[in-house]
Design an enzyme around this catalytic site. Structure first.
Site, PDB file in Angstrom:
ATOM      1  N   ASP A  22       0.858  -1.186   0.000  1.00 37.00           N
ATOM      2  CA  ASP A  22       0.000   0.000   0.000  1.00 37.00           C
ATOM      3  C   ASP A  22       0.894   1.236   0.000  1.00 37.00           C
ATOM      4  O   ASP A  22       1.949   1.212  -0.615  1.00 37.00           O
ATOM      5  CB  ASP A  22      -0.957  -0.041   1.197  1.00 37.00           C
ATOM      6  CG  ASP A  22      -2.265   0.699   0.939  1.00 37.00           C
ATOM      7  OD1 ASP A  22      -2.201   1.817   0.393  1.00 37.00           O
ATOM      8  OD2 ASP A  22      -3.342   0.188   1.287  1.00 37.00           O
ATOM      9  N   HIS A  68       1.348   2.107  -3.331  1.00 42.51           N
ATOM     10  CA  HIS A  68       0.287   2.925  -3.917  1.00 42.51           C
ATOM     11  C   HIS A  68       0.686   4.400  -3.959  1.00 42.51           C
ATOM     12  O   HIS A  68       0.363   5.102  -4.898  1.00 42.51           O
ATOM     13  CB  HIS A  68      -1.008   2.755  -3.108  1.00 42.51           C
ATOM     14  CG  HIS A  68      -1.614   1.401  -3.268  1.00 42.51           C
ATOM     15  ND1 HIS A  68      -2.781   1.019  -2.652  1.00 42.51           N
ATOM     16  CD2 HIS A  68      -1.220   0.319  -3.987  1.00 42.51           C
ATOM     17  CE1 HIS A  68      -3.075  -0.231  -2.978  1.00 42.51           C
ATOM     18  NE2 HIS A  68      -2.136  -0.669  -3.776  1.00 42.51           N
TER      19      HIS A  68
END
Length: 516
Positions: free
Chosen positions: A301, A337
């Site tokens: 992430d 991300h």
């Protein structure tokens, strides 16, 4: 000539920044260095440094050292004293490879807890090389946990007997948490509460075993009344140093300082598979004075996500406090991300955040600010300088319509029509970006509180991927697909020293841009 800079010094490790022009995570070229104990010059150590933040390991406590590197001024430093060295193995640890052996994991947790209690103020607990499986361990003030090279401390695969942190402690302060709200959560394999002068260091590994159990199969749920644990959870701690170790496979966020003051992380490696859910790398939440230097990220992430809690569904705010003073230098974000992300939990306010002299390779976003109506709070004084990006989809994004939470797609969140300003209205202002190499940006503000004071200087776009497919660049509804765009903005005040980079196109789909 310039002098090296001490990032952090413990009894046995020194993290040194080499201020070489053009240095990012790596140096432009390796530098030869010499390290000499002042009182024992015959024990000189030589080598090559290839990173801007280097770690000198295996030092002697309470010792003066003389450090010399090519092209830099000589630098003298002194390691901290150590009152005692306690070997964890002397407390009956059991080594083993069976992650389902809960009895051994419980035995090791009890042995490690006894070892922590045996360490005097200013002493060190050393975990020797080996594979050690243990239920979560709570660390104490004034202790250094030294993970020797080859040491792996990991959580078991099963939750049997795993301790749970309640949402609040006996005084009503937030203890357990989940995405910015008080909530019961499983304790992290390593955690500390209200600890001071704490150091975790060494060339060893902390492994959360998120890949071994079922943790990654219930990302947004609770089991046994608790949320998933972090990899390392530091709650209301002061003066913490994290030096040199690798931490991997956390069940959720990897390193989570919560309500901490005075924390430095240097030379870490933070790892998680690309498909592991919500395995953010480093998430300082409601913290002050945080320095992250020379850290390598490759996670599932966001690499770094700066947070300040989330206002409750009925406006609850007693758990909120601001984050102020986060400095990121010479880091490498190899995947994730976002490289440096602020929000979306930012209701307490996030201020004075800087990232500089770093590299982002293959992250979805570079600098990313995200919030939405209902959050309240403010993001201000954000700066990004001398950051190189490659294979980054959107270099800079600021999104005040982030569609998180169950109501994130509701019309009142996503509407482009001005809404009344109140305690739940977020503010983004004073963003300064310069000396940035690669792609452009998207800024989507609220009509009632536009994004203000964004300054972009010396942005250089080197190339665009010819195979790129038009896609919405931010997570908000009614955003048009984009491909090879420049800087696009809606309800945002953008200043750029190269007007050619500013696009007159809208962010939103034209048919809904001004719809009620």
């Amino acid at each position: 000539m310039t002098r090296p800079i001490a990032v952090a010094i413990s009894a046995r490790i020194a993290a040194i920044r080499l201020p070489v022009p053009g240095a990012l995570y790596h140096l432009p070229r390796p530098l030869a260095f010499r390290l000499t104990p002042v009182a024992r010059p015959e024990e000189v150590r030589t080598g090559l440094a290839d990173r801007a933040v280097m770690l000198l390991n295996d030092l002697s406590p309470g010792t003066d050292y003389w450090f010399q590197a090519d092209g830099l001024e000589p630098f003298e430093f002194r390691t901290r004293p150590c009152t005692a060295l306690v070997e964890a193995a002397e407390f009956g640890l059991v080594e083993g490879t069976d992650l389902a052996d809960i009895d051994s994991a419980r035995h090791n947790a009890e042995a490690l807890a006894r070892a922590v209690r045996a360490v005097p103020e200013g002493g060190t607990l050393r975990l020797a090389a080996g594979l050690w499986t243990a239920l979560p361990l709570r660390l104490a003030s004034g202790v250094t946990l030294h993970l020797a090279k080859g040491a792996v401390l990991r959580g078991p695969a099963l939750r049997t007997g795993w301790p749970i942190l309640p949402a609040r402690d006996g005084t009503g302060h937030m203890l357990g948490s989940w995405e910015g709200l008080p909530d019961a959560c499983f304790a992290a394999p390593l955690h500390a509460v209200d600890a001071e002068r704490l150091t975790i260091e060494g060339a060893g590994v902390i492994d959360g075993s998120g890949d071994a159990g079922d943790w990654w199969t219930w990302a947004k749920e609770s089991r046994e009344g608790a949320r998933r644990p972090r990899g390392l959870h530091l709650i209301r701690c002061r003066n913490v140093a994290l030096l040199g170790f690798t931490i991997r496979n956390a069940a959720s966020w990897t390193v989570h300082p919560q309500g901490c003051d005075g924390l430095v992380a240097a030379g870490l490696s933070i790892e998680a598979p690309p498909d592991s859910p919500n395995t953010d790398g480093f998430n300082p939440e409601s913290c002050r004075d945080v320095r992250i230097e020379g850290v390598r990220f490759s996670v599932g992430d966001d690499c770094i996500a700066v947070k300040a809690g989330k206002r409750g569904p009925s406006g609850e705010a007693d758990h909120l406090s601001e984050t102020r003073g986060v400095r990121v230098r010479h880091c490498l974000m190899e995947r994730g991300h976002g490289g440096l992300v602020i929000g979306s939990e930012m209701s307490g306010g996030v201020h004075d955040v800087t990232i500089e002299d770093s590299e982002m390779l293959g992250t979805d976003r570079g600098l990313r600010l995200k919030t939405r109506r209902g959050r309240g709070g403010a993001i201000s004084r954000v700066a990004m300088r001398r950051v190189r990006m490659e294979r980054v989809l959107t270099a800079i994004s600021a999104n005040a319509h982030y569609h998180c939470d169950a109501d994130g797609h509701e019309g009142w969140v996503q509407s482009r029509v001005p809404a009344p300003v109140g305690t739940g209205t977020p503010v983004i202002e004073d963003v300064d970006v310069h000396h940035l190499a690669h792609a452009a940006g998207v800024f989507l503000g609220l009509p009632e509180t536009p994004i203000r004071g964004v300054r972009i200087r010396r942005l250089r776009l080197h190339s665009s991927a010819p195979e790129a497919v038009a896609t919405p660049p931010v997570m908000a509804d009614h955003v048009r697909p984009m491909r090879h765009e420049r800087i696009v903005a809606e309800h945002a005040d953008i200043s750029c020293d190269d007007p050619a980079l500013l696009s007159s196109a809208s962010v939103s789909i034209p048919s809904v841009r001004d719809a009620p």
